[in-house]
Scaffold this active site. Structure first.
Site: not given
Length: 288
Positions: A138, A151
């Site tokens: 990501s 995260y």
């Protein structure tokens, strides 16, 4: 040439679309998910697009299920050419407010999960002296974001693991390592994050109220119309993954759009695909 491909997390979104697109291209695809009761969307898409693929159970948090699935693939195909580590879980909550159980769960799915899968396929790839491991990361693995720190930490860890493996696996064992780095994507991923945050109590400390109200207000601007203009679709990310797989000289990282390039520019502008740094490390340490 058709490849034998194992992909995790295919019940929805990017994983589902990638599995189907690969099957459309004639590859032998093993599309896996933790809970086979959630296969209906994939089954529907397979039927609609008239493709064949193999749907199997695989929980990235369970070594036994990983080895059971991979043993079956090897028994059927005698090889695994590509592993796509797509399964993941987002998380919104300030670190101080998150329980250690929540933090460990996020790290386990997003970081230890790919490690388990890599360790399970690498002996076969080493023996066949070829393979490609594609880790779906990501932009959150490059740029830290507020209240996404757990995260981001997991994705930063996945990036560090992948960059390190890329320095030696290809020259010594013929195994390429790549990272796919999407930004905003039109999936249920974001909605599920908000639902989880609210279901676990929302703002648990008044000191954090201004921060969370600002952040959740920012997320509220992501209307369907905005997402349609600014976000990528799962099919767009799938196309990048497949382009990476088909690249004759796979790069370390693939940022998936002009938007992700712009968002990460302060960190990636000198070496957006990671190849310069990989070459520097190889030359400096391995003389490769």
């Amino acid at each position: 040439m058709a490849k034998v491909i194992l992909i995790t997390g295919t019940s929805t979104g990017i994983g589902l679309e990638t599995a189907v697109q690969l099957a459309e291209q004639g590859h032998q695809v093993y599309a896996t998910m933790r809970d086979l009761n959630k296969r209906s969307l994939l089954d529907t898409e397979v039927e609609k697009r008239n493709v064949k693929l193999n749907i199997r159970q695989l929980d990235v948090q369970d070594e036994k299920s990983i080895h059971t699935c991979i043993s079956e693939i090897i028994s059927n195909e005698s090889r695994i050419d590509v592993l796509i580590n797509n399964a993941g879980a987002g998380f919104i909550k300030p670190m101080e407010q998150a329980s250690m159980e929540e933090i460990q769960q996020v790290m386990d799915v997003n970081f230890y999960g790919p490690i388990r899968c890599c360790k399970a396929v690498m002996p076969y790839m080493r023996n066949q002296k070829s393979g490609h491991i594609i880790n779906v990361s990501s932009v959150g693995g490059i740029v830290g974001s507020p209240v996404n720190e757990i995260y981001c930490a997991a994705k930063f860890a996945l990036e560090g693991l992948s960059e390190s493996l890329a320095t030696y696996l290809e020259p010594y064992f013929g195994i390429n390592i790549s990272l796919i780095e999407p930004g905003g994507t039109i999936t249920e991923f974001g909605n599920s994050l908000t639902e989880y945050f609210e279901s676990t109590g929302g703002i648990l400390n008044d000191d954090y109220k201004p921060l969370m109200e600002t952040y959740m207000g920012y997320r509220a601007t992501f209307t369907d119309e905005f997402k349609e203009k600014a976000f990528q679709k799962p099919s767009d990310i799938a196309a990048v993954i497949i382009g990476c797989m088909n690249d004759p000289h796979p790069k370390v990282r693939y940022l998936t759009s002009e938007g992700t390039l712009a968002f990460t520019k302060l960190k990636t502008s000198l070496d957006p695909d990671g190849e310069l740094l990989k070459a520097q490390v190889r030359k400096g340490i391995l003389n490769k």
